[in-house]
Design a protein around this motif. Structure first.
Motif, PDB file in Angstrom:
ATOM      1  N   LYS A  37      47.248  31.831  85.701  1.00  0.00           N
ATOM      2  CA  LYS A  37      47.971  30.611  85.510  1.00  0.00           C
ATOM      3  C   LYS A  37      49.149  30.653  86.510  1.00  0.00           C
ATOM      4  N   LEU A  38      49.276  29.559  87.338  1.00  0.00           N
ATOM      5  CA  LEU A  38      50.359  29.426  88.209  1.00  0.00           C
ATOM      6  C   LEU A  38      51.427  28.408  87.746  1.00  0.00           C
ATOM      7  N   LYS A  39      52.550  28.588  87.975  1.00  0.00           N
ATOM      8  CA  LYS A  39      53.726  27.546  87.674  1.00  0.00           C
ATOM      9  C   LYS A  39      53.468  26.629  88.678  1.00  0.00           C
ATOM     10  N   ASP A  40      53.351  25.230  88.185  1.00  0.00           N
ATOM     11  CA  ASP A  40      53.250  24.030  89.004  1.00  0.00           C
ATOM     12  C   ASP A  40      51.835  24.090  89.761  1.00  0.00           C
ATOM     13  N   ASP A  41      51.087  24.973  89.389  1.00  0.00           N
ATOM     14  CA  ASP A  41      49.761  25.261  90.348  1.00  0.00           C
ATOM     15  C   ASP A  41      49.898  25.556  91.568  1.00  0.00           C
ATOM     16  N   LEU A  42      51.148  26.042  91.989  1.00  0.00           N
ATOM     17  CA  LEU A  42      51.171  26.642  93.344  1.00  0.00           C
ATOM     18  C   LEU A  42      51.208  27.841  93.546  1.00  0.00           C
ATOM     19  N   LEU A  43      50.242  28.308  94.442  1.00  0.00           N
ATOM     20  CA  LEU A  43      50.170  29.790  95.015  1.00  0.00           C
ATOM     21  C   LEU A  43      51.107  29.978  96.278  1.00  0.00           C
ATOM     22  N   PHE A  44      51.948  30.794  96.325  1.00  0.00           N
ATOM     23  CA  PHE A  44      52.628  31.126  97.596  1.00  0.00           C
ATOM     24  C   PHE A  44      52.315  32.572  98.143  1.00  0.00           C
ATOM     25  N   GLU A  45      51.300  32.104  99.119  1.00  0.00           N
ATOM     26  CA  GLU A  45      50.631  33.189 100.128  1.00  0.00           C
ATOM     27  C   GLU A  45      50.028  32.479 101.206  1.00  0.00           C
ATOM     28  N   THR A  46      50.046  33.603 102.356  1.00  0.00           N
ATOM     29  CA  THR A  46      49.505  33.061 103.661  1.00  0.00           C
ATOM     30  C   THR A  46      47.958  32.307 103.348  1.00  0.00           C
ATOM     31  N   ASN A  47      47.114  32.904 102.624  1.00  0.00           N
ATOM     32  CA  ASN A  47      45.886  32.360 102.097  1.00  0.00           C
ATOM     33  C   ASN A  47      45.627  33.051 100.909  1.00  0.00           C
ATOM     34  N   PRO A  48      44.822  32.139 100.114  1.00  0.00           N
ATOM     35  CA  PRO A  48      44.308  32.753  98.523  1.00  0.00           C
ATOM     36  C   PRO A  48      43.475  34.087  98.770  1.00  0.00           C
ATOM     37  N   PHE A  49      42.862  34.197  99.915  1.00  0.00           N
ATOM     38  CA  PHE A  49      42.113  35.361  99.912  1.00  0.00           C
ATOM     39  C   PHE A  49      42.888  36.621 100.006  1.00  0.00           C
ATOM     40  N   ASP A  50      44.160  36.481 100.447  1.00  0.00           N
ATOM     41  CA  ASP A  50      45.047  37.338 100.476  1.00  0.00           C
ATOM     42  C   ASP A  50      45.346  38.073  99.040  1.00  0.00           C
ATOM     43  N   ARG A  51      45.445  37.191  97.962  1.00  0.00           N
ATOM     44  CA  ARG A  51      45.930  37.545  96.816  1.00  0.00           C
ATOM     45  C   ARG A  51      44.553  37.733  95.711  1.00  0.00           C
ATOM     46  N   TYR A  52      43.415  36.962  96.012  1.00  0.00           N
ATOM     47  CA  TYR A  52      42.344  37.111  94.918  1.00  0.00           C
ATOM     48  C   TYR A  52      41.053  37.708  95.807  1.00  0.00           C
ATOM     49  N   THR A  53      40.434  38.605  95.227  1.00  0.00           N
ATOM     50  CA  THR A  53      39.444  39.327  96.001  1.00  0.00           C
ATOM     51  C   THR A  53      37.988  39.361  95.348  1.00  0.00           C
ATOM     52  N   THR A  54      37.961  38.771  94.124  1.00  0.00           N
ATOM     53  CA  THR A  54      36.789  38.658  93.416  1.00  0.00           C
ATOM     54  C   THR A  54      36.675  37.470  92.584  1.00  0.00           C
ATOM     55  N   GLY A  55      35.605  37.100  92.062  1.00  0.00           N
ATOM     56  CA  GLY A  55      35.668  35.856  91.130  1.00  0.00           C
ATOM     57  C   GLY A  55      35.413  34.539  92.037  1.00  0.00           C
ATOM     58  N   ILE A  56      34.979  34.779  93.361  1.00  0.00           N
ATOM     59  CA  ILE A  56      34.933  33.750  94.146  1.00  0.00           C
ATOM     60  C   ILE A  56      33.423  33.474  94.802  1.00  0.00           C
ATOM     61  N   LEU A  57      33.224  32.140  95.035  1.00  0.00           N
ATOM     62  CA  LEU A  57      31.998  31.676  95.531  1.00  0.00           C
ATOM     63  C   LEU A  57      32.330  30.963  97.066  1.00  0.00           C
ATOM     64  N   TYR A  58      32.092  31.635  97.999  1.00  0.00           N
ATOM     65  CA  TYR A  58      32.155  31.219  99.378  1.00  0.00           C
ATOM     66  C   TYR A  58      31.234  30.201  99.844  1.00  0.00           C
ATOM     67  N   SER A  59      31.580  29.326 100.829  1.00  0.00           N
ATOM     68  CA  SER A  59      30.714  28.307 101.312  1.00  0.00           C
ATOM     69  C   SER A  59      29.642  28.885 101.773  1.00  0.00           C
ATOM     70  N   PRO A  60      28.508  28.375 101.733  1.00  0.00           N
ATOM     71  CA  PRO A  60      27.041  28.723 102.311  1.00  0.00           C
ATOM     72  C   PRO A  60      27.281  28.924 103.589  1.00  0.00           C
ATOM     73  N   GLY A  61      26.621  30.054 104.143  1.00  0.00           N
ATOM     74  CA  GLY A  61      26.602  30.293 105.565  1.00  0.00           C
ATOM     75  C   GLY A  61      27.881  31.037 106.306  1.00  0.00           C
ATOM     76  N   THR A  62      28.653  31.279 105.449  1.00  0.00           N
ATOM     77  CA  THR A  62      29.760  32.045 105.756  1.00  0.00           C
ATOM     78  C   THR A  62      29.567  33.564 106.004  1.00  0.00           C
ATOM     79  N   GLU A  63      30.191  33.956 107.270  1.00  0.00           N
ATOM     80  CA  GLU A  63      29.779  35.589 107.822  1.00  0.00           C
ATOM     81  C   GLU A  63      31.111  36.107 107.796  1.00  0.00           C
ATOM     82  N   HIS A  64      30.964  37.466 107.355  1.00  0.00           N
ATOM     83  CA  HIS A  64      32.007  38.330 107.603  1.00  0.00           C
ATOM     84  C   HIS A  64      31.619  39.381 108.760  1.00  0.00           C
ATOM     85  N   GLU A  65      32.684  39.968 109.472  1.00  0.00           N
ATOM     86  CA  GLU A  65      32.299  41.016 110.170  1.00  0.00           C
ATOM     87  C   GLU A  65      32.355  42.218 109.306  1.00  0.00           C
ATOM     88  N   ASN A  66      31.180  43.058 109.368  1.00  0.00           N
ATOM     89  CA  ASN A  66      30.985  44.443 108.603  1.00  0.00           C
ATOM     90  C   ASN A  66      30.879  45.510 109.396  1.00  0.00           C
TER      91      ASN A  66
END
Length: 987
Positions: A37-66
């Motif tokens: 739960k976030l105060k005022d539903d605001l996340l202060f990060e450069t990107n949500p991916f920097d804060r959260y690492t799991t529980g995510i469904l990415y957009s179809p077709g997304t590719e990461h370098e591996n």
């Protein structure tokens, strides 16, 4: 809540609820990685991916370098991956779900779902803001679907899709429910792709279904007709452990309430594995007492109590027979096989009691063995006055079962290997040490002229474990030695222990011993204190010359040290052992490769005047596998040939905590039949001598699964470890005992390369994440104390400076008493003391780290993280350790069980985080079946591979086994020049 200080400086908290604190710990880590739960539903990060690492469904077709290493599957302390790095593309999951099996009568299904998204609100005062938007109502949303055919629903403001796939199977249906991200996007500017991807991803994705329990079935498994007998037995024993669903891209869990089953997805699944107790004696307190049993010769009640002890086991077997008769028809034969093994064990116990009634030497040996066990237990001094020192029921039962065959070479079970199979920490060592003490005494009584020399040989696979068990054995043998001095019939030769290791662990010659002593390398002598009185050794306690070596104790209050000739009956130098062969020889299995080369080793087999050893103990049997096991199996032929040619058929005892296909392994290794003790019950929760402890009575070990789909293998540990490092400071800053409870984390790796990679993470990425989490929590609480302060502080440069995290409190905070107190709770952030435990380090360096693991967080040598290979999976027994991270799913379930059992062995309940690798197939499989696997992981232990008689092994070691037998057998060709006397007989 009352508190009192301890010597260590920590405060003991009366009635501390560790279970509640542990749950709070795990929940905070989960929220830090999946979303909170976030105060005022605001996340202060450069990107949500920097804060959260799991529980995510990415957009179809997304590719990461591996750039994960391909083929990084090796495991071991001395193995490095050599596979080249290969850049590949990886598509993170855009959907998740689970499958389950239902009755055809179920017509419809209610599916609940939820997710959130983040919207980029731009940069204000140098701070990036992301606004969190729920995609469902506060209470979640649901759709109801008919199960007559597959269907699809668009949900979450048309950003997601529910798919329900229905497939007929047998007389039921397999239903798969999935939640998928339904958003496709394209972006022209590469640098904005990550931000756009975050906006089009679903966070905190959840999926659940409710079904009537009577309509849900166990998920289909392999047909019973295709199972081996052992697999049929496992299915029967675990039949009460239901597997209702399997996950797809996510773990799945379930709960039962009021006749309904809730199936739900969980990106960080939690399973609590109950402890197994060996304390099942109940009313048999007296018969388990060493004090009572040592009076066997003078107290007629002892035999009565022993009979009652076995009678109660017989009654339990009878109850198992009733259960067997109620099993399904295709399970009855399986149940009867299990019961027949119980009856054999029961019969052997009774037979040993009958033997002791008739054999006075056996009575005295039994009495003195119990006296010795009592003496060494009193030495450890960890007993409560109301609970007399004694056996655990399975230890006494094993003693009785193995007793007759350990002294009677004509006994039907002499050729059987008696295998103690019990979970780690259950007391297997004491069980076989008791049998050993009995054999030591009986042999001296029965064979007064030839019963001296080496009586028993203990073999291990790891040097660390061998050294630890040497110290434990020293205590029992010391007790026997004091008894011998007061018992003339036991002869004048001291009972002694010898450690036979390679030159890297202990000196092989007197000259080497003298050299190491002069250099001050005392760790080479293994013993750092007197095993009996625990007085620390100095250089004066190691007596080394060019022709001798021995230990001495200078403590005048010690039973050894008070004597004028205070030589301790232990030795670790090869030349000393050859001159005076010890009663108990402890060695690693690879040391026996010296037999073809070392004529002096013949002293261990009786020489010219003593009986050869008659008791062989093999600990950690499951480690005798693969290439090592195959070579050992062939050497075993030569080893046993030596003993048999000298007129003794030895008794073999083995122990393990994890094994499959034990009869096949024992037959390949020893060429013998075997009996597992305690025989398993018809259900895994109860084998009479071992019972599963209900979680309501005692907390179990908590396993937590984690898979960072958006991180590469090289840094997937960072977010998890950063959260684990921050949690004690955040949650328990004013509760010293709880703060220390999960302070030190043991990080397990399958290879040396993994240790090096994690060290890099702990030096850079993990402290960064630790600081970020501490700062976020500090600002959230500061905003409660003074609304609006967090917004002001975020715009200040000092809040991102190293000094802020190192305890340099800014004036705006220090001027406010409440804020200053809050700041001191979080900062300075703990400086991480990282240590490694690998074979690359010296034994002395590793020993110091093992000692430091017991130091609480306030002490200067406290360890924050110990990075280890599989060298810690056996032998490490530090009660303070309660937190472990396992990097990647180990190659075998046995290794996973052994490694994870290192934590939670004391009063603090353990937590094990499984850090799964997204590109490792076995990691994904175990993650998706997390509950099913952990609730019954002993059934998934893989069989060991042993092939001692293949052409390759024969080419490599057959000649060595033959030379060993010829050299050390009766009338053998012992000296080097005797080889010319060897003639090969023609057929």
């Amino acid at each position: 809540m009352s508190k009192k200080p301890t010597e260590s400086g920590l405060e003991l908290i009366a009635m501390t609820d560790y279970t509640k604190a542990r749950l709070e710990f795990v929940n905070w880590v989960k929220q830090s990685l999946t979303g909170a739960k976030l105060k005022d539903d605001l996340l202060f990060e450069t990107n949500p991916f920097d804060r959260y690492t799991t529980g995510i469904l990415y957009s179809p077709g997304t590719e990461h370098e591996n750039d994960d290493l391909i083929g990084e599957e090796e495991e071991g302390d001395n193995i490095e991956e050599v596979s080249p790095s290969k850049n590949t593309k990886y598509q993170p999951p855009s959907s998740m779900g689970f499958s389950f099996y239902i009755d055809k009568s179920l017509e419809s299904l209610r599916v609940f779902f939820s997710a959130v998204r983040f919207e980029d609100k731009g940069v204000s005062k140098h701070i990036r803001r992301w606004e969190k938007h729920p995609l469902v109502n506060d209470d979640g949303e649901e759709v109801e679907v008919l199960l007559d055919a597959s269907s699809q629903k668009i949900v979450c403001q048309e950003r997601a899709r529910i798919d329900v796939t229905v497939r007929p199977h047998g007389d039921g249906k397999i239903v798969t429910v999935t939640l998928s991200n339904n958003q496709h996007f394209t972006v022209a500017e590469k640098e904005k792709e990550r931000d756009k991807l975050a906006e089009n991803s679903l966070f905190e994705a959840k999926l659940r279904c409710f079904l009537p329990e009577n309509a849900l079935r166990n998920y289909p498994r392999v047909s019973k007709a295709l199972l081996t007998e052992e697999e049929q037995e496992l299915e029967l024993r675990y039949k009460d452990e239901h597997v209702y669903a399997i996950g797809h891209g996510v773990a799945v869990d379930w709960s039962l309430e009021n006749g309904n089953v809730e199936l739900f997805s969980d990106f960080m699944p939690v399973v609590e594995v109950p402890q197994v107790t060996a304390n099942t004696g109940g009313k048999f307190t007296e018969v388990l007492s060493f004090e009572f049993l040592k009076s066997l010769q003078s107290n007629g009640k002892v035999f009565e109590r022993l009979d009652e002890f076995v009678d109660d086991y017989s009654d339990w077997i009878a109850a198992q027979e009733d259960i067997a008769n109620s099993e399904e028809d295709d399970e009855r034969d399986t149940a009867n096989r299990l019961i027949s093994r119980m009856e054999i064990a029961n019969s052997r116990m009774r037979s040993s009691i009958s033997l002791m009634r008739e054999d006075e030497d056996a009575q005295l040996a039994f009495s003195l063995a119990n006296q010795a066990m009592l003496a060494q237990m009193e030495l450890n001094g960890a007993n409560l006055p109301q609970s007399p020192y004694g056996w655990r029921p399975f230890q006494l039962a094993f003693f009785l079962m193995a007793l007759e065959s350990s002294i009677d070479e004509d006994n039907d079970y002499r050729d059987w290997v008696d295998l103690i199979w019990f979970p780690t920490g259950g007391g297997k060592t004491e069980a076989y040490l008791g049998v050993m003490a009995f054999v030591f005494v009986y042999r001296r009584l029965k064979y007064s002229s030839s019963g001296k020399g080496t009586t028993a040989i203990m073999r291990y696979t790891l040097r660390l474990l061998t050294a630890q068990q040497f110290i434990r054995a020293c205590k029992v043998v010391s007790a026997l030695e004091f008894i011998r001095r007061e018992t003339p019939t036991l002869g004048d030769e001291p009972y002694s222990v010898g450690l036979w290791l390679g030159g890297e662990s202990s000196p092989n010659t007197f000259d080497q011993a003298l050299e190491q002593l002069n250099k001050g390398n005392f760790s080479k002598f293994i013993l750092r204190q007197c095993p009996w009185c625990a007085a620390a050794f100095t250089k004066d306690n190691y007596k080394a010359t060019e022709t001798s070596f021995h230990f001495s104790c200078s403590n005048r209050e010690c039973a050894f040290g008070c004597e004028e000739n205070n030589v301790l009956p232990f030795n670790v130098v090869d030349e000393a052992l050859y001159k005076e062969p010890p009663s108990l020889l402890i060695a690693t299995v690879d040391k026996f490769a010296r037999l073809p080369w070392e004529n002096r080793a013949g002293a261990f087999f009786g020489g010219n005047s003593h009986r050869p050893p008659e008791l062989i103990i093999q600990d950690e049997l499951h480690l005798i596998s693969g290439a090592l096991g195959s070579i050992v199996g062939l050497y075993e032929v030569g080893f046993e040939a030596i003993l048999v040619s000298r007129g003794v058929y030895p008794k073999f005892i083995a122990s393990t905590a994890t094994i499959r296909q034990a009869p096949e392994q024992v037959r390949a290794l020893f060429g013998r039949d075997m009996a597992v003790f305690p025989p398993v019950g018809l259900r895994q929760k109860d084998s009479y001598f071992a019972r599963e402890v209900p979680l309501s009575e005692k907390p179990g070990r908590l396993y937590v699964g984690y898979m960072a789909f958006g991180r590469q293998r090289q840094n997937c540990l960072e977010d998890l470890a950063g959260a684990l490092v921050a949690t004690p400071q955040v949650l328990f800053n004013d509760q010293d005992e709880l703060k220390d409870a999960w302070w030190t984390e043991m990080v397990y790796h399958g290879s040396l390369k993994g240790v090096g990679n994690s060290r890099t993470n702990f030096q850079s990425g993990i402290p960064r994440i630790q600081h970020r989490l501490l700062l976020a929590d500090f600002l959230a609480k500061a905003d409660v104390l003074e609304p609006g302060l967090a917004e002001s502080l975020r715009s200040k440069d000092f809040i991102r400076s190293p000094g802020f995290f190192n305890g340099d409190c800014p004036t705006i905070i220090s001027e406010n008493q409440d804020l200053s107190r809050l700041y001191k709770q979080y900062f300075p952030a703990r400086k991480l003391n990282i240590k490694s435990l690998t074979s690359n380090q010296t034994a002395d360096a590793n020993a110091k780290i093992f000692e430091s693991l017991s130091s609480n967080y306030k002490q200067h040598d406290a360890i924050d993280a110990a990075l280890a290979t599989n060298m810690v999976s056996v032998g490490l027994d530090e009660p303070r350790l309660a937190l472990m991270v396992i990097n990647g799913q180990p190659l075998t379930t046995a290794e996973y069980i052994q490694a994870s059992s290192r934590v939670g062995r004391g009063k603090i309940p353990g937590i094990v985080f499984a850090n799964y690798y997204k590109t490792q197939a076995r990691s994904l499989s175990h993650y998706e079946n997390f509950r099913a696997y952990h609730r019954s992981f002993y059934r998934f232990v893989e069989p060991s591979s042993l092939t001692p008689f293949t052409q390759q092994v024969r080419n490599r070691a057959l000649h060595a086994a033959l030379v060993s037998a010829v050299r050390h057998g009766e009338h053998g060709l012992l000296e080097n020049n005797d080889a010319q006397e060897f003639t090969r007989r023609a057929n």
